[in-house]
Design a protein around this motif. Structure first.
Motif, short mmCIF file in Angstrom:
data_model
loop_
_atom_site.label_atom_id
_atom_site.label_comp_id
_atom_site.label_asym_id
_atom_site.label_seq_id
_atom_site.Cartn_x
_atom_site.Cartn_y
_atom_site.Cartn_z
N SER A 187 0.38 -1.29 -0.19
CA SER A 187 0.02 0.26 -0.25
C SER A 187 0.80 1.09 0.20
N GLY A 188 2.28 1.41 0.35
CA GLY A 188 2.93 2.19 0.34
C GLY A 188 3.50 3.10 1.69
N LYS A 189 3.34 2.18 2.51
CA LYS A 189 3.70 2.04 4.32
C LYS A 189 5.51 2.94 4.41
N SER A 190 5.67 1.64 3.94
CA SER A 190 6.82 1.94 3.64
C SER A 190 7.88 3.18 2.48
N THR A 191 7.16 2.93 1.35
CA THR A 191 7.75 4.26 1.05
C THR A 191 7.43 5.58 1.48
N LEU A 192 5.73 5.84 2.25
CA LEU A 192 5.81 6.31 2.63
C LEU A 192 6.85 6.97 3.79
N LEU A 193 7.03 6.98 4.52
CA LEU A 193 7.94 6.37 5.71
C LEU A 193 9.82 6.80 5.12
N ASN A 194 9.99 5.86 4.02
CA ASN A 194 10.90 6.36 3.51
C ASN A 194 11.66 7.69 3.20
N LEU B 133 9.24 10.83 3.48
CA LEU B 133 9.12 11.81 4.90
C LEU B 133 10.81 12.22 5.40
N ALA B 134 11.74 10.07 5.49
CA ALA B 134 12.88 10.54 6.23
C ALA B 134 14.20 10.49 4.56
N CYS B 135 13.94 11.10 3.06
CA CYS B 135 15.26 11.17 2.46
C CYS B 135 16.19 10.29 2.87
N ARG B 136 14.89 8.72 2.32
CA ARG B 136 16.14 7.59 2.52
C ARG B 136 15.53 6.82 1.40
N LEU B 137 15.51 6.94 0.02
CA LEU B 137 14.78 6.53 -0.93
C LEU B 137 15.66 6.28 -1.60
N ASP B 138 15.78 5.14 -2.99
CA ASP B 138 16.51 4.89 -3.60
C ASP B 138 16.85 5.85 -4.93
N VAL B 139 18.17 6.05 -5.81
CA VAL B 139 18.19 6.17 -6.10
C VAL B 139 17.59 6.77 -7.82
N ASN B 140 16.84 5.57 -7.77
CA ASN B 140 15.93 5.99 -8.99
C ASN B 140 14.77 6.12 -8.66
N THR B 141 14.32 6.61 -7.71
CA THR B 141 12.92 6.75 -7.29
C THR B 141 12.80 8.92 -6.97
N PRO C 112 11.75 23.99 3.34
CA PRO C 112 12.28 22.71 3.04
C PRO C 112 13.19 21.85 3.76
N TYR C 113 13.45 20.67 3.45
CA TYR C 113 14.65 19.99 4.05
C TYR C 113 15.34 18.49 3.31
N ASP C 114 16.33 17.98 4.08
CA ASP C 114 17.08 17.20 3.17
C ASP C 114 17.69 16.40 4.15
N ASN C 115 18.94 15.43 3.47
CA ASN C 115 18.93 14.01 4.87
C ASN C 115 19.74 14.57 5.60
N ALA C 116 21.08 15.67 5.08
CA ALA C 116 21.44 16.03 6.10
C ALA C 116 21.03 16.65 7.10
N GLU C 117 19.60 17.35 6.70
CA GLU C 117 19.55 18.53 8.05
C GLU C 117 18.77 17.36 9.05
N LEU C 118 17.64 16.71 8.20
CA LEU C 118 16.76 15.08 8.74
C LEU C 118 17.92 14.71 10.03
N LYS C 119 18.45 14.02 9.80
CA LYS C 119 19.36 13.13 10.39
C LYS C 119 20.55 13.82 11.45
N ARG C 120 19.80 14.99 11.60
CA ARG C 120 20.67 15.24 13.20
C ARG C 120 19.47 15.65 13.67
N ILE C 121 18.19 16.08 13.95
CA ILE C 121 17.25 15.86 14.83
C ILE C 121 16.03 14.31 14.57
#
Length: 696
Positions: A139-146, A148-156, A168-177
């Protein structure tokens, strides 16, 4: 209680079902006075074409409208520190470049790459508390989480707006909080629970923290997650029993809680746990999400498949997904009221989570067209019973300045290297059996080689044996060094990528620390080999020549290790690494200078000869041994040098003659040393490139 007819539900039966009785006023108030029409039942195939086509297009109307996708914000938390908002979010996958190239070559140059949409124009917000992201498989549960957490595959491909506290935010900012706990529990099996937390604390807590403050933080999470009783227990692996699955999951959560994140994602946290253990874990997460102090309050988002009712009741808010669309988002308590108002009340003694998924999951039996129309009617009824609200992308902008301004600095690069070195040495200490076996094998091989070529002396016949033993020593140390590390990077790859994604350390600091630790463990082995072989064989007993022989043996071992590290880092998997390595070793052995002397090398093989680290090791040791060597002419006879060359009735008194005849003098000893150092540096640089950039 009263008996109500069941209007529609996936897998609905024909017999009456007992539902909870509901007072009409309560139902209307819970749905905010929204007029909720009963779901339109699907039409038979004999219906007029115009009406039938209209019903078939309902799905596009339902999910194409942006208003239908808006979420209900959670009003419960009064201590929200982080607001995550997304609007018009579309996530799709595309073929990788290699597949696209093959597809275009197969079809035509204008062939469009295949594209699959995973999330369809959804909008919503996470505003505090304990959230559940539910839905059927796919249904897209893990896709939604990934996403929002900026952890998607490069082909996404991601389209739409995502805002963290109004920006707006990116992975570098998000993983600090924020923290992210994956579904599978990847941990270092050689460390204890306390050591794992302590090293994580040293790497992720602010550089200004003292050791006492780190210990207090570790003690805090050990108590919060109930891990005090296993603090000294080894985590274990597949071949060595350690802590239980529940304790591993708690340890993964506690590692993410060390730096007090404001937002925590968990992908299927109850997978692999029994019902009691899963409930216990969710009680812990619920307590963390409603911490007593402002500092400990964490917004937690869990993707979960089908929780038991006790677990479901612990969640504050719910996001319900179906085929990449949001069917419901809002307070968990209100979900049942919305479904009841839409005509799908929950039967008595039924798990609410099961009921929600049963309603939105299409039936597997029956006429496909009828099932499809019933599914459209169900979705439409549920969505129309929710009050759409406007998503404000600037929500939380007043919190951003305080949030980002208070972020401390992580440990420096040198501090990371020092901490990772400590962790590597701790791991190597626990793997002492492997090191001991390697050393024992080296001693056995050194004794065997030394006894086979025992005291070769300085007669004319020793020339052939001297060259053979030098070649065998170089090959032995090269193969042993390569085989001990070929599995090094592939085994740690997934864990390393996960730690780097969490912002634990830089790829360069990990690589340098690992190389230093592995090299220091590797150095004693070729030294022990040289000390045994050199004197048993009876090579030229000169102090300088002995140390030079030891140096070349060490450089040969490090060169082969560097080659194996490069292959393992670039090939990424153990299977591919052990497939490629034998060919590389055979090529370097073939062009070693022993089978094909430099003076007889065809020009078209010059480039392969130049790449062989074995050649430089062999030539360097040969120069070291034959220079200044004095040979005896007693019992001179025909001496076979190799399969194509022999010396008949000629006495060779000086080793330099052999150097010139074989063509070893085109390099000197220090040039061989320099080239071996260059090979080591080049291979390890390529290995770092593989570790740093190859993430798939």
């Amino acid at each position: 209680l009263k008996q109500l007819p069941r209007i529609s539900s996936a897998g609905a039966s024909t017999f009456p079902v007992i539902y909870e009785g509901v007072v009409a006023s309560n139902s209307s108030s819970s749905t905010r006075d929204v007029s909720c029409p009963s779901p339109t039942w699907y039409l038979p195939a004999s219906a007029p074409p115009t009406i039938h086509n209209q019903q078939m297009n309902n799905r596009a109307t339902i999910f194409g409208s942006f208003d239908r996708q808006l979420s209900l914000l959670d009003p419960m938390s009064d201590r929200v520190s982080t607001i995550l908002v997304w609007q018009n979010l579309i996530v799709s996958t595309r073929e990788d470049k290699k597949s696209q190239l093959l597809q275009r070559m197969k079809l035509s140059k204008n062939a469009a790459p295949k594209k699959k949409v995973l999330l369809h124009n959804i909008s919503g917000a996470i505003t505090g508390g304990l959230w559940a992201v539910m839905g059927a498989s796919g249904s897209g549960k893990s896709t939604l989480l990934n996403t929002l957490a900026c952890r998607l595959d490069v082909n996404t491909v991601v389209e739409g707006e995502m805002r963290l506290n109004g920006a707006p935010y990116d992975n570098a900012e998000l993983k600090r909080i924020a923290g992210y706990v994956m579904q599978d529990d990847l941990l270092n099996g050689y460390l204890t629970v306390e050591e794992t937390l302590m090293y994580t604390a040293k790497l992720r807590l602010p550089r200004t923290f003292t050791d006492k403050q780190r210990e207090e933080r570790v003690e805090d999470v050990l108590n919060d997650l109930g891990l005090v009783h296993v603090r000294k227990a080894t985590i274990g692996s597949q071949i060595k029993q350690g802590i239980s699955g529940s304790e591993r999951k708690r340890l993964c959560v506690s590692m993410q809680l060390l730096n007090r994140p404001q937002l925590l994602f968990l992908d299927e946290p109850t997978t692999g746990l029994d019902s009691v253990t899963a409930l216990d874990l969710l009680h812990t997460l619920h307590a963390i999400a409603h911490g007593k102090s402002q500092e400990k309050a964490v917004t937690i988002v869990c993707s979960i498949h089908q929780p038991q009712s006790k677990i479901f009741n612990l969640f504050d808010s719910l996001t319900l997904l179906k085929s990449g669309n949001i069917i419901y988002q809002g307070p968990r308590k209100q979900a049942m009221e919305v479904f009841r108002a839409a005509g799908f009340p929950c039967p008595l003694y039924t798990n609410p989570a099961d009921h929600l998924l049963d309603v939105i999951t299409p039936a597997k039996t029956g006429d496909r067209e009828d099932v499809h129309q019933q599914e459209e009617a169900t979705d439409k009824a549920i969505i129309q019973c929710q009050n759409p609200i406007e998503i404000d992308l600037n929500m939380g902008v007043d919190k951003r300045l305080e949030q980002m301004g208070s972020l401390p600095l992580n440990p420096t690069w040198f501090q990371q290297v020092h901490i990772l070195l400590q962790r590597n040495f701790t791991e190597q200490k626990r793997k002492w059996k492997i090191t001991a076996v390697c050393l024992l094998q080296t001693i056995i091989m050194a004794v065997l080689i030394g006894t086979v070529f025992l005291r070769i002396g300085q007669t004319q016949s020793s020339i052939v044996r001297r060259e053979s033993v030098i070649f065998f020593c170089i090959i032995n140390q090269g193969i042993f060094g390569a085989l001990t590390v070929i599995n090094s990077f592939p085994v740690e790859r997934t864990l390393t990528l996960r730690e780097r994604a969490s912002g634990t350390y830089f790829a360069s600091s990990y690589f340098i620390a690992k190389i230093i630790a592995d090299t220091l463990v590797q150095i004693p082995i070729p030294i022990a080999f040289s000390c045994i072989v050199y004197f048993l064989v009876g090579l030229d007993a000169t102090v300088g020549k002995f140390f030079m022989f030891t140096l070349f043996t060490l450089l040969c071992s490090m060169s082969s290790t560097s080659l194996a590290l490069m292959i393992s880092a670039l090939c990424q998997t153990t299977d591919m690494s052990v497939t490629v390595l034998p060919m590389a070793l055979e090529v370097t052995r073939l062009f070693s200078g022993f089978f094909l002397a430099p003076s007889r090398l065809p020009k078209y093989f010059t480039w392969l000869d130049a790449l062989s680290y074995v050649k430089y090791s062999f030539v360097g040791v040969s120069l070291n041994e034959f220079q200044g060597l004095r040979l005896s002419c007693a019992n001179t006879r025909s001496i076979p040098v190799n399969a194509t060359y022999s010396i008949t009735n000629q006495c060779i008194e000086r080793g330099e003659y052999f150097i010139t005849e074989r063509g070893y003098d085109y390099l000197n000893i220090w040039e061989c040393v320099g080239i071996l150092f260059a090979i080591i540096i080049f291979c390890r640089f390529c290995a770092f490139i593989g570790v740093r950039f190859l993430k798939n």
